[in-house]
Design a protein around this motif. Structure first.
Motif, PDB file in Angstrom:
ATOM      1  N   UNK A 138     -55.126  23.897  29.181  1.00 39.37           N
ATOM      2  CA  UNK A 138     -54.920  24.933  30.120  1.00 39.37           C
ATOM      3  C   UNK A 138     -55.023  26.156  29.676  1.00 39.37           C
ATOM      4  N   UNK A 139     -54.563  26.315  28.152  1.00 33.18           N
ATOM      5  CA  UNK A 139     -54.639  27.622  27.862  1.00 33.18           C
ATOM      6  C   UNK A 139     -55.985  28.105  27.156  1.00 33.18           C
TER       7      UNK A 139
ATOM      8  N   UNK B  21     -52.173  23.438  17.878  1.00 33.08           N
ATOM      9  CA  UNK B  21     -51.581  22.406  18.668  1.00 33.08           C
ATOM     10  C   UNK B  21     -50.560  21.448  17.924  1.00 33.08           C
ATOM     11  N   UNK B  22     -49.502  21.211  18.534  1.00 32.90           N
ATOM     12  CA  UNK B  22     -48.420  20.303  17.960  1.00 32.90           C
ATOM     13  C   UNK B  22     -48.853  18.974  17.538  1.00 32.90           C
TER      14      UNK B  22
ATOM     15  N   UNK C 110     -53.589  32.458  12.289  1.00 36.29           N
ATOM     16  CA  UNK C 110     -53.416  31.225  12.931  1.00 36.29           C
ATOM     17  C   UNK C 110     -52.354  31.323  13.924  1.00 36.29           C
ATOM     18  N   UNK C 111     -52.507  30.968  15.199  1.00 32.01           N
ATOM     19  CA  UNK C 111     -51.397  31.116  15.993  1.00 32.01           C
ATOM     20  C   UNK C 111     -50.828  29.684  16.565  1.00 32.01           C
ATOM     21  N   UNK C 112     -49.514  29.661  16.824  1.00 26.60           N
ATOM     22  CA  UNK C 112     -48.991  28.293  17.584  1.00 26.60           C
ATOM     23  C   UNK C 112     -49.163  28.704  19.062  1.00 26.60           C
ATOM     24  N   UNK C 113     -49.192  27.787  19.906  1.00 29.97           N
ATOM     25  CA  UNK C 113     -49.342  28.088  21.445  1.00 29.97           C
ATOM     26  C   UNK C 113     -48.504  28.913  21.997  1.00 29.97           C
ATOM     27  N   UNK C 114     -47.081  29.007  21.560  1.00 28.65           N
ATOM     28  CA  UNK C 114     -46.345  29.929  22.374  1.00 28.65           C
ATOM     29  C   UNK C 114     -46.517  31.322  21.709  1.00 28.65           C
TER      30      UNK C 114
ATOM     31  N   UNK D  85     -38.626  22.922  22.242  1.00 26.40           N
ATOM     32  CA  UNK D  85     -39.189  21.879  21.237  1.00 26.40           C
ATOM     33  C   UNK D  85     -40.116  22.926  20.083  1.00 26.40           C
ATOM     34  N   UNK D  86     -40.416  22.306  19.061  1.00 28.46           N
ATOM     35  CA  UNK D  86     -41.147  23.043  18.082  1.00 28.46           C
ATOM     36  C   UNK D  86     -42.293  23.703  18.368  1.00 28.46           C
ATOM     37  N   UNK D  87     -42.784  24.809  17.942  1.00 29.64           N
ATOM     38  CA  UNK D  87     -43.902  25.591  18.206  1.00 29.64           C
ATOM     39  C   UNK D  87     -45.216  24.912  17.699  1.00 29.64           C
TER      40      UNK D  87
END
Length: 445
Positions: free
Chosen positions: A15-16, A69-70, A89-93, A163-165
């Motif tokens: 979706x992102x 992604x997780x 590098x980014x996590x989703x949130x 939950x975890x990022x």
């Protein structure tokens, strides 16, 4: 801007990816497994990977952002290449925060109810054509994509998950959003595989409250003792707005909300959903929606996907499915179902298949969860236990933990399906609770 997704096929990640493509970004991605509906939706936007797997050669120095992604592992070869090149590098949130740091961020958190509350808020805003950016974890009627990102909108509404990022960022997702306006719906121990003790789990919510921006707003459920303790223990400054279950009555199978403006008929049912509705109303007030306008819009809200969602069956039988699998969610769904259909014979089916729900220690939380149902069934797969490398669990142990001697327990999908076939679905009402699919059971037939 050039972005690359490692594990693009996830329900949130795809979706992102679509939202960024719609925003005009250049989007690529990889994954080792992509299922429907993610596959078709990515293909429609022209960003479905040509083949499955991980390809370090896709990671080039001109990429502006790698979104991890997780589902990916720490030793992912694309991740290793991104680190080698020194890419951001980014996590989703974390990436969602980057996209919304200049906006007013509204974050809805809680062990249960957060998806429904976020969905209610977005339904009301959409009804009144108030445009906002958003991220929500369930498919909503009237929305093509569950993430929206723009340059111009002033607000962003985010479902806040504890939950975890990501595999390399073990913070709870909602700790990265820094809300200006927040809501906390309830606290009930979940994700036992990550948060080994209840206090460790509650600590995430303490940190969430501490992350509210100075002078911000927290709307909170005053009927939840754990929430109240967290709010009262907070040391940072923010405005506190409590909410509780509003008055309502059920007339001819229809729920009517009692308000100063008269009775408001609703399309959803259950005390927990009315509590969710009240939280959504307070958030909408903060966004400039008057109560009269809120009630006008909420009458047409039919619920988020898989949250007490009615299934259209070929035989016209009455069947609802719910994502409930954590104990607090199961208890709320069963209570709502029994209240709504008090004069009908009620069948309830629950599938246990997450790490938490199959943990013998966590099973204690399910005591009396299926009470009130005329026929209660619990299904779990012995194969699932083997895959998760967990010790066998006996049906007798399940009955003991649920404190329900009449409970039917199935550990084999074929036996469950055979029992299902013996039932006349036009007689009585059915509640199917799972984040899975009961071993491939077709609920429409």
């Amino acid at each position: 801007m050039k972005t690359h997704f490692i594990a693009i096929g996830g329900s949130a990640m795809h979706n992102l990816a679509i939202a960024l493509k719609d925003k005009g970004y250049q989007v690529t991605g990889s994954d080792d497994a992509i299922f429907e509906p993610s596959k078709s939706r990515l293909e429609k936007k022209g960003i479905l990977p040509q083949e499955l797997g991980w390809f370090p050669e896709k990671i080039t120095s001109d990429i502006d952002a790698v979104i991890l992604g997780m589902h990916a592992h720490q030793d992912n070869p694309e991740l290793a290449k991104a680190k080698e090149l020194g890419l951001k590098i980014y996590s989703y949130p974390e990436f969602l925060y980057e996209q919304s740091k200049d906006k007013t961020r509204v974050v809805v958190a809680g062990s249960h109810g957060k998806t429904t509350i976020t969905s209610m808020i977005l339904h009301v805003l959409n009804f009144h054509q108030k445009d906002v950016d958003f991220m929500v974890g369930a498919q909503l009627e009237g929305f093509d994509c569950m993430v929206k990102l723009t340059q111009d909108n002033d607000f962003m509404v985010l479902e806040g998950d504890e939950y975890l990022s990501s595999p390399i960022d073990l913070r709870s997702k909602f700790l990265l959003y820094q809300p200006n306006i927040a809501l906390m719906s309830g606290i009930a121990w979940d994700h036992i595989n990550v948060f080994k003790t209840f206090d460790d789990y509650v600590e995430q919510f303490r940190k969430f409250v501490a992350s509210i921006t100075p002078g911000g707003v927290l709307v909170y459920n005053e009927e939840d003792a754990e929430v109240v303790k967290v709010v009262e223990g907070a040391e940072n400054y923010f405005r506190k707005i409590p909410y509780k279950t509003p008055e309502y009555e059920i007339n001819n199978g229809k729920v009517h909300l009692k308000t100063e403006m008269g009775d408001v008929p609703l399309s959803v049912f259950g005390a927990h959903n009315l509590l969710n509705l009240e939280g959504a109303r307070h958030i909408c007030q903060q966004l400039g929606i008057m109560d009269e306008d809120f009630y006008e819009a909420i009458m047409s809200f039919r619920g988020a996907s898989k949250r007490l969602e009615k299934v259209e069956r070929e035989d016209k039988g009455v069947l609802y499915k719910d994502f409930a699998h954590a104990p607090s969610k199961v208890k709320a769904a069963v209570k709502a179902f029994c209240e709504q259909f008090k004069d009908e014979k009620k069948y309830g089916f629950l599938e246990l298949h997450t790490y938490s729900s199959l943990n013998p220690i966590f099973l204690e939380q399910y005591d009396h969860a299926m009470d009130g149902l005329d026929e209660a069934v619990v299904f779990y797969s012995e194969d699932a236990l083997k895959i998760k490398r967990m010790e066998p669990i006996s049906p007798e142990f399940i009955k003991e933990k649920f404190k329900n001697e009449k409970l039917r327990v199935f550990t084999n999908a074929e036996e469950l399906h055979a029992y299902w076939e013996t039932l006349d679905k036009t007689q009585g009402v059915y509640l199917m609770m799972s984040s899975g699919n009961f071993g491939g059971l077709d609920l429409t037939k």
